[in-house]
Design a protein around this motif. Structure first.
Motif, PDB file in Angstrom:
ATOM      1  N   GLN A  12       0.586  11.671  -5.027  1.00  0.00           N
ATOM      2  CA  GLN A  12      -0.305  10.642  -5.852  1.00  0.00           C
ATOM      3  C   GLN A  12      -0.297   9.394  -4.832  1.00  0.00           C
ATOM      4  OE1 GLN A  12       0.799   8.913  -9.497  1.00  0.00           O
ATOM      5  NE2 GLN A  12      -1.137   8.055  -9.979  1.00  0.00           N
ATOM      6  N   THR A  13       1.111   8.991  -4.709  1.00  0.00           N
ATOM      7  CA  THR A  13       0.993   7.578  -3.776  1.00  0.00           C
ATOM      8  C   THR A  13       0.647   7.774  -2.221  1.00  0.00           C
ATOM      9  OG1 THR A  13       3.527   8.117  -3.388  1.00  0.00           O
ATOM     10  CG2 THR A  13       3.145   6.946  -5.158  1.00  0.00           C
ATOM     11  N   SER A  14       0.856   9.157  -1.791  1.00  0.00           N
ATOM     12  CA  SER A  14       0.536   9.528  -0.457  1.00  0.00           C
ATOM     13  C   SER A  14      -0.926   9.465  -0.185  1.00  0.00           C
ATOM     14  CB  SER A  14       1.235  10.805   0.200  1.00  0.00           C
ATOM     15  OG  SER A  14       2.663  10.502  -0.071  1.00  0.00           O
ATOM     16  N   ARG A  15      -1.568   9.770  -1.392  1.00  0.00           N
ATOM     17  CA  ARG A  15      -3.114  10.150  -1.110  1.00  0.00           C
ATOM     18  C   ARG A  15      -3.842   8.667  -1.683  1.00  0.00           C
ATOM     19  NH1 ARG A  15      -4.994  15.932  -3.526  1.00  0.00           N
ATOM     20  NH2 ARG A  15      -4.550  17.230  -1.631  1.00  0.00           N
ATOM     21  N   HIS A  16      -3.000   7.698  -2.003  1.00  0.00           N
ATOM     22  CA  HIS A  16      -3.678   6.548  -2.668  1.00  0.00           C
ATOM     23  C   HIS A  16      -4.675   5.932  -1.438  1.00  0.00           C
ATOM     24  CE1 HIS A  16      -4.051   2.995  -4.989  1.00  0.00           C
ATOM     25  NE2 HIS A  16      -3.346   2.315  -3.834  1.00  0.00           N
ATOM     26  N   LEU A  17      -4.300   5.633  -0.474  1.00  0.00           N
ATOM     27  CA  LEU A  17      -5.130   4.955   0.883  1.00  0.00           C
ATOM     28  C   LEU A  17      -6.080   5.909   1.179  1.00  0.00           C
ATOM     29  CD1 LEU A  17      -2.937   2.372   2.556  1.00  0.00           C
ATOM     30  CD2 LEU A  17      -4.492   1.921   0.611  1.00  0.00           C
ATOM     31  N   ILE A  18      -5.848   7.286   1.356  1.00  0.00           N
ATOM     32  CA  ILE A  18      -6.679   8.140   1.834  1.00  0.00           C
ATOM     33  C   ILE A  18      -7.943   8.300   1.028  1.00  0.00           C
ATOM     34  CG2 ILE A  18      -7.044  10.793   2.113  1.00  0.00           C
ATOM     35  CD1 ILE A  18      -4.279  10.991   2.934  1.00  0.00           C
TER      36      ILE A  18
ATOM     37  N   LEU B 188      -2.240   5.133   8.434  1.00  0.00           N
ATOM     38  CA  LEU B 188      -2.263   4.688   7.100  1.00  0.00           C
ATOM     39  C   LEU B 188      -0.836   4.297   6.802  1.00  0.00           C
ATOM     40  CD1 LEU B 188      -4.106   7.942   5.899  1.00  0.00           C
ATOM     41  CD2 LEU B 188      -4.694   5.541   5.543  1.00  0.00           C
ATOM     42  N   ALA B 189       0.350   4.876   7.424  1.00  0.00           N
ATOM     43  CA  ALA B 189       1.458   4.410   6.991  1.00  0.00           C
ATOM     44  C   ALA B 189       1.864   3.102   7.636  1.00  0.00           C
ATOM     45  CB  ALA B 189       2.558   5.461   8.034  1.00  0.00           C
ATOM     46  N   THR B 190       1.185   2.633   8.438  1.00  0.00           N
ATOM     47  CA  THR B 190       1.210   1.167   9.072  1.00  0.00           C
ATOM     48  C   THR B 190       0.756   0.438   7.832  1.00  0.00           C
ATOM     49  OG1 THR B 190      -0.522   1.181  10.279  1.00  0.00           O
ATOM     50  CG2 THR B 190       1.654   1.581  11.322  1.00  0.00           C
ATOM     51  N   LEU B 191      -0.297   0.828   7.482  1.00  0.00           N
ATOM     52  CA  LEU B 191      -1.104   0.070   6.352  1.00  0.00           C
ATOM     53  C   LEU B 191      -0.115  -0.191   4.951  1.00  0.00           C
ATOM     54  CD1 LEU B 191      -4.644   1.190   6.591  1.00  0.00           C
ATOM     55  CD2 LEU B 191      -3.885  -0.504   7.814  1.00  0.00           C
ATOM     56  N   TYR B 192       0.673   0.841   4.474  1.00  0.00           N
ATOM     57  CA  TYR B 192       1.489   0.491   3.620  1.00  0.00           C
ATOM     58  C   TYR B 192       2.450  -0.471   3.786  1.00  0.00           C
ATOM     59  CZ  TYR B 192      -0.014   4.759   0.901  1.00  0.00           C
ATOM     60  OH  TYR B 192      -1.048   5.749   0.422  1.00  0.00           O
ATOM     61  N   HIS B 193       3.264  -0.284   5.059  1.00  0.00           N
ATOM     62  CA  HIS B 193       4.154  -1.285   5.246  1.00  0.00           C
ATOM     63  C   HIS B 193       3.505  -2.682   5.672  1.00  0.00           C
ATOM     64  CE1 HIS B 193       7.153   2.201   6.969  1.00  0.00           C
ATOM     65  NE2 HIS B 193       6.792   2.076   5.826  1.00  0.00           N
TER      66      HIS B 193
ATOM     67  N   GLY C  34     -10.634  -2.424  -0.863  1.00  0.00           N
ATOM     68  CA  GLY C  34     -11.302  -2.403  -2.143  1.00  0.00           C
ATOM     69  C   GLY C  34     -10.634  -1.990  -3.349  1.00  0.00           C
ATOM     70  N   SER C  35      -9.279  -1.532  -3.032  1.00  0.00           N
ATOM     71  CA  SER C  35      -8.771  -0.977  -4.033  1.00  0.00           C
ATOM     72  C   SER C  35      -7.442  -1.512  -4.368  1.00  0.00           C
ATOM     73  CB  SER C  35      -8.272   0.672  -4.074  1.00  0.00           C
ATOM     74  OG  SER C  35      -9.620   1.338  -3.931  1.00  0.00           O
ATOM     75  N   GLN C  36      -6.528  -1.552  -5.450  1.00  0.00           N
ATOM     76  CA  GLN C  36      -5.225  -2.181  -5.583  1.00  0.00           C
ATOM     77  C   GLN C  36      -4.398  -1.457  -4.562  1.00  0.00           C
ATOM     78  OE1 GLN C  36      -3.270  -1.244  -9.243  1.00  0.00           O
ATOM     79  NE2 GLN C  36      -2.463  -3.282  -9.390  1.00  0.00           N
ATOM     80  N   SER C  37      -3.530  -2.268  -3.766  1.00  0.00           N
ATOM     81  CA  SER C  37      -2.598  -1.854  -2.807  1.00  0.00           C
ATOM     82  C   SER C  37      -1.529  -1.114  -3.341  1.00  0.00           C
ATOM     83  CB  SER C  37      -2.288  -3.048  -1.946  1.00  0.00           C
ATOM     84  OG  SER C  37      -1.476  -3.918  -2.912  1.00  0.00           O
ATOM     85  N   ALA C  38      -0.658  -0.354  -2.833  1.00  0.00           N
ATOM     86  CA  ALA C  38       0.151   0.588  -3.458  1.00  0.00           C
ATOM     87  C   ALA C  38       1.358  -0.256  -3.765  1.00  0.00           C
ATOM     88  CB  ALA C  38       0.642   1.613  -2.363  1.00  0.00           C
ATOM     89  N   ASN C  39       1.512  -1.531  -3.103  1.00  0.00           N
ATOM     90  CA  ASN C  39       2.784  -2.174  -3.420  1.00  0.00           C
ATOM     91  C   ASN C  39       2.514  -2.984  -4.688  1.00  0.00           C
ATOM     92  OD1 ASN C  39       0.897  -3.337  -1.310  1.00  0.00           O
ATOM     93  ND2 ASN C  39       2.015  -5.142  -1.887  1.00  0.00           N
ATOM     94  N   ALA C  40       1.138  -3.390  -4.932  1.00  0.00           N
ATOM     95  CA  ALA C  40       0.608  -3.899  -6.212  1.00  0.00           C
ATOM     96  C   ALA C  40       0.576  -3.053  -7.316  1.00  0.00           C
ATOM     97  CB  ALA C  40      -0.639  -4.733  -6.104  1.00  0.00           C
ATOM     98  N   ARG C  41       0.071  -1.736  -6.872  1.00  0.00           N
ATOM     99  CA  ARG C  41      -0.055  -0.742  -8.134  1.00  0.00           C
ATOM    100  C   ARG C  41       1.481  -0.388  -8.666  1.00  0.00           C
ATOM    101  NH1 ARG C  41      -3.471   4.770  -8.141  1.00  0.00           N
ATOM    102  NH2 ARG C  41      -2.978   5.762  -9.834  1.00  0.00           N
TER     103      ARG C  41
END
Length: 331
Positions: free
Chosen positions: A44-50, A88-93, A105-112
């Motif tokens: 789930q978390t890995s597909r979040h930005l995909i 994508l990995a760099t975007l999470y960081h 346009g979606s909630q970031s992983a760190n915010a979610r």
């Protein structure tokens, strides 16, 4: 049937457009399956930005570079997925470091979830990229390692800032080359190498792609100042509000013209909301914008010079059109 656009660039060659569309569909399928885990939460978390979308710009560039060799070679789609997973990995960081609440346009992983989950998810994507990369050969692993080193170096240098007395503008361009240009350059190198293109072609593509990467980010700098929200869909002055010193800002701060005193005062730190409109007005009419556009054009000209020595095929035409688009989109 009209050829579909690639990053808003119409492709006049329908065969190339079809090849890219099919290739990107294969990339998307492998990208999604590559992050599947026995643990549903990790998936789930890995597909979040995909699933948040994105143009798959770097994957498309891999496929375009592959046109200069055998575009059907078996390693090309996996190579494009490695590039996308790394990005994508760099975007999470990045979102953790920037404390960004929104991404695509979606909630970031760190915010979610939280910062720890976001950081570990980024690490997981790097690991998945490495697993795919291991099947592509030792030379590809070496190229990726060097690229990752540049990505990290660029982030460190951006975080620390230029040394006392150093040229802030030169430092900024170097950071862009490492943070943005390096992975886009590797997109070209991967595509060409995996397609079996000649070494001279591979080097030209790598040089052109890095220049396109730097130019793309410089274009974003200009858009943040010059764009009208109705036309661009973006909120002007985002970087100003966050105190990010982009190229136009750096040129303005370097000015010793007494007429720029008020602008330099406003740009000394994050711009307060009530001052954003004044700052944008002053910056839009300032010579700093002209200088920034000239720098952008220098990078696209550098890219075109490298592309000029490549075989005259539809992919080269598309890449030259991309250079023009990078300039046009900046206003």
């Amino acid at each position: 049937m009209a050829a579909p656009p690639v990053v808003d660039i119409p492709l006049v060659d329908e065969r190339l457009a079809e090849d890219l569309a099919n290739g990107l569909a294969s990339v998307e399928k492998l990208l999604r399956s590559s992050v599947e885990s026995e643990d549903a939460f990790v998936t789930q978390t890995s597909r979040h930005l995909i699933e948040a979308g994105g143009k798959r710009f770097r994957a498309m560039l891999v496929l375009l570079a592959a046109q200069f060799g055998n575009p059907d070679a078996p390693g090309i789609v996996p190579g494009a997925v490695v590039i996308e997973l790394t990005h994508l990995a760099t975007l999470y960081h990045d979102d953790v470091m920037d404390e960004a609440p929104v991404r695509r346009g979606s909630q970031s992983a760190n915010a979610r979830w939280d910062n720890t989950v976001a950081i570990l998810t980024g690490d997981y994507l790097f690991a998945q990229a490495s697993e795919i990369l291991a099947d592509l050969g030792s030379e590809m692993i070496r190229v990726q390692a060097r690229t990752f080193s540049r990505l990290v170096r660029g982030q460190i240098r951006e975080t620390v800032g230029p040394e006392a007395g150093a040229d802030a503008i030169a430092h900024y361009i170097d950071v862009l080359a490492d943070k943005t240009g390096s992975l886009i350059a590797t997109s070209g190198r991967f595509g060409a190498m995996l397609a079996g293109a000649p070494p001279t072609v591979t080097e030209r593509l790598t040089d052109a792609y890095e220049a396109i990467g730097v130019a793309w980010q410089l274009g974003d700098d200009l858009i943040d100042v010059a764009a009208q929200p109705v036309e661009s869909g973006k909120t002007p002055g985002t970087d100003l509000r966050e105190g990010v010193r982009t190229l136009p800002v750096l040129y303005a701060l370097a000015s010793d013209d007494p007429a720029d005193a008020r602008l330099r005062e406003l740009l000394a730190g994050p711009v307060a909301e009530e001052d954003v409109e004044e700052t944008l007005t002053l910056l839009r009419s300032n010579p700093a914008m002209v200088l920034a556009r000239q720098e952008l054009t220098r990078w696209t000209d550098r890219a075109k010079a490298a592309l000029a020595g490549l075989p005259d095929i539809p992919a080269r035409t598309a890449l030259i059109a991309l250079c023009d688009y990078v300039v046009e989109r900046s206003g």
